[in-house]
Design an enzyme around this catalytic site. Structure first.
Site, PDB file in Angstrom:
ATOM      1  N   ARG A  44     -26.764  10.589   7.524  1.00 29.72           N
ATOM      2  CA  ARG A  44     -27.777  10.877   8.907  1.00 29.72           C
ATOM      3  C   ARG A  44     -26.032  10.368  10.259  1.00 29.72           C
ATOM      4  O   ARG A  44     -24.914   9.850  10.061  1.00 29.72           O
ATOM      5  CB  ARG A  44     -28.780   9.528   9.172  1.00 29.72           C
ATOM      6  N   GLY A  45     -26.528  10.569  11.437  1.00 31.91           N
ATOM      7  CA  GLY A  45     -25.339  10.341  12.373  1.00 31.91           C
ATOM      8  C   GLY A  45     -25.100  12.931  12.384  1.00 31.91           C
ATOM      9  O   GLY A  45     -24.329  13.274  11.510  1.00 31.91           O
ATOM     10  N   ALA A  46     -25.178  12.584  13.563  1.00 32.22           N
ATOM     11  CA  ALA A  46     -24.661  13.986  14.238  1.00 32.22           C
ATOM     12  C   ALA A  46     -23.584  14.655  13.506  1.00 32.22           C
ATOM     13  O   ALA A  46     -23.772  15.629  12.441  1.00 32.22           O
ATOM     14  CB  ALA A  46     -25.307  14.761  15.609  1.00 32.22           C
ATOM     15  N   ARG A  75     -32.780  19.387   9.521  1.00 40.20           N
ATOM     16  CA  ARG A  75     -32.839  18.648  10.543  1.00 40.20           C
ATOM     17  C   ARG A  75     -33.076  18.916  11.932  1.00 40.20           C
ATOM     18  O   ARG A  75     -31.485  19.094  12.151  1.00 40.20           O
ATOM     19  CB  ARG A  75     -32.092  16.604  10.398  1.00 40.20           C
ATOM     20  N   GLN A 173     -31.698   1.909  11.915  1.00 40.71           N
ATOM     21  CA  GLN A 173     -30.433   2.069  12.049  1.00 40.71           C
ATOM     22  C   GLN A 173     -29.367   0.552  12.227  1.00 40.71           C
ATOM     23  O   GLN A 173     -28.186   0.891  11.729  1.00 40.71           O
ATOM     24  CB  GLN A 173     -30.270   3.427  12.475  1.00 40.71           C
ATOM     25  N   ASP A 214     -27.418  13.558  19.886  1.00 40.69           N
ATOM     26  CA  ASP A 214     -27.500  14.436  18.810  1.00 40.69           C
ATOM     27  C   ASP A 214     -27.826  15.881  19.820  1.00 40.69           C
ATOM     28  O   ASP A 214     -26.965  16.604  19.181  1.00 40.69           O
ATOM     29  CB  ASP A 214     -29.123  14.708  18.766  1.00 40.69           C
ATOM     30  N   ASN A 224     -31.176  11.774  22.521  1.00 40.49           N
ATOM     31  CA  ASN A 224     -31.024   9.809  21.370  1.00 40.49           C
ATOM     32  C   ASN A 224     -31.633  10.052  20.870  1.00 40.49           C
ATOM     33  O   ASN A 224     -32.567  10.048  20.709  1.00 40.49           O
ATOM     34  CB  ASN A 224     -30.110   9.063  22.838  1.00 40.49           C
ATOM     35  N   LYS A 225     -31.438   8.839  19.808  1.00 42.49           N
ATOM     36  CA  LYS A 225     -32.278   8.299  19.222  1.00 42.49           C
ATOM     37  C   LYS A 225     -32.845   7.834  19.983  1.00 42.49           C
ATOM     38  O   LYS A 225     -33.367   6.867  20.883  1.00 42.49           O
ATOM     39  CB  LYS A 225     -31.449   6.709  18.115  1.00 42.49           C
TER      40      LYS A 225
HETATM   41  O1  MRU Z   1     -31.468   9.892  12.851  1.00 43.01           O
HETATM   42  P1  MRU Z   1     -29.904   9.562  12.935  1.00 43.01           P
HETATM   43  O2  MRU Z   1     -29.918   8.388  12.113  1.00 43.01           O
HETATM   44  O3  MRU Z   1     -29.446  10.794  11.874  1.00 43.01           O
HETATM   45  O4  MRU Z   1     -29.796   9.756  14.062  1.00 43.01           O
HETATM   46  C1  MRU Z   1     -28.457   9.414  14.418  1.00 43.01           C
HETATM   47  C2  MRU Z   1     -27.954   9.305  16.283  1.00 43.01           C
HETATM   48  O5  MRU Z   1     -29.165   8.714  16.540  1.00 43.01           O
HETATM   49  C3  MRU Z   1     -27.017   8.729  16.590  1.00 43.01           C
HETATM   50  O6  MRU Z   1     -26.857   7.458  16.707  1.00 43.01           O
HETATM   51  C4  MRU Z   1     -26.435  10.365  17.105  1.00 43.01           C
HETATM   52  O7  MRU Z   1     -26.968  11.102  15.850  1.00 43.01           O
HETATM   53  C5  MRU Z   1     -25.079  10.168  17.176  1.00 43.01           C
HETATM   54  S1  MRU Z   1     -23.951   9.987  16.035  1.00 43.01           S
HETATM   55  C6  MRU Z   1     -21.990   9.178  16.009  1.00 43.01           C
END
Ligand code: MRU
Length: 323
Positions: A44-46, A75, A173, A214, A224-225
């Site tokens: 996970r993480g963009a 996603r 997270q 994201d 963002n998250k």
């Molecule tokens: O749902 P996730 O854990 O994939 O969400 C991740 C985030 O929101 C991060 O902050 C975002 O992807 C930036 S990652 C460098």
């Protein structure tokens, strides 16, 4: 610690659903394995899901266009996923070696994260108190990260930061991944519940908020998250700079504003039961579980990409960056 490793023809993925209790690598093989890993947040993480999907496009046999559509559907919010699969599809059409292309995407991310971290660090001071939300560190990218990049790079350069990380309900997270990464790096980190951010800001413990993104719309709204926009509203109230750090590929010039961004909705059980010994609500209780929210551009002090720092007005700054 590397989250994604390609060694002797095999892709190894650090399963993030097991952290911080277990560091275990899995080796996805089929398209279903790759889809499952993205969907369930084993990766996970963009930027990290983009890198991972690029390897999938290189390693899984079958109709590559169908594979792209299948992976993209895992996603919807993070643009880096479809950006990476589109680049791989393009490489395929041009007859390029797909493994070489996937490795290039992976290596380029390392360079981008380093540059983003350097620009971000230039905005901070030794001793600063930092609030961060979710996880935008090495686990979410390739190395250093985006939102956490200035902190991890700063540590290497001798800076001492006092970091507060929101636990980041419902998937935690911040608790499971950010505090784990910062502890391992020897950075002073304190875990708080999301609803404690206002108090630590009011107490003067926060000098800047750093988050990843994201998808960034052309007007500077950012997805963002979930919960990030709340932190941005608080930061504005307390006069604290709010920085969004992300690679240039996170900017989606096809999205005019945040209203065009599709917000992923996830299973309500993540709220009610995933991390609890017993469910915290009745089985029949409805849940609303959006995975992201949109931070309005006027709440953001600056957007930092590998191309530099864009200050307000963000829309004009992003336009100048368009290539
Ligand atoms: O749902 P996730 O854990 O994939 O969400 C991740 C985030 O929101 C991060 O902050 C975002 O992807 C930036 S990652 C460098």
């Amino acid at each position: 610690m590397e989250n994604i490793k390609f060694e002797n023809g095999t892709l190894y993925l650090l399963d993030q659903t097991l952290l911080p209790n277990e560091e275990k690598y899995i080796t996805p093989k089929t398209k279903e394995d790759y889809f499952y890993a993205i969907k369930t947040l084993q990766v996970r993480g963009a930027p990290a899901i983009g890198i991972f999907a690029a390897y999938a496009m290189a390693l899984v046999e079958g109709d590559i266009k169908e594979l792209k559509a299948y992976l993209d559907s895992a996603r919807p919010t993070a643009v880096n996923l479809s950006w990476a699969t589109a680049r791989m599809l393009d490489a395929y059409k041009q007859g390029k070696n797909l493994i070489v292309e996937a490795i290039a995407i992976h290596n380029e991310d390392k360079e981008m994260c380093k540059k983003i971290s350097e620009y971000g660090l230039s905005l901070l001071h030794n001793g600063d108190g930092i609030l961060t939300h979710c996880n935008a560190g090495a686990l979410a990218t390739s190395q250093y990260g985006t939102g956490l990049g200035p902190l991890l790079l700063g540590k290497e350069k001798g800076y001492n930061f006092k970091v507060f990380t929101d636990e980041t309900r419902p998937l935690l997270q911040g608790a499971r991944l950010t505090s784990y990464e910062l502890e391992k790096a020897g950075i002073d980190v304190t875990l708080i519940c999301d609803n404690m951010a206002s108090l630590v800001m009011k107490q003067g413990k926060i000098n800047a908020v750093l988050v990843g993104a994201d998808r960034i719309a052309a007007n500077g709204d950012t997805a963002n998250k979930i919960g990030t926009s709340g932190a941005a509203i608080l930061a504005k109230h307390y006069g604290i700079p709010f920085y969004v750090l992300a690679p240039y590929s996170t900017i989606d010039f096809n999205c005019k504003s945040g209203e065009d961004i599709i917000i992923e909705e996830r299973n309500g059980d993540e709220i009610k039961s995933l991390f609890f010994e017993k469910p915290t609500a009745l089985n029949e209780t409805k849940c609303f579980n959006p995975a992201f929210d949109v931070t309005d551009n006027e709440l953001i002090t600056a957007i930092i990409t590998e191309k530099g720092i864009i200050k307000q007005p963000l829309k004009e700054g992003l336009e100048k960056l368009y290539d």
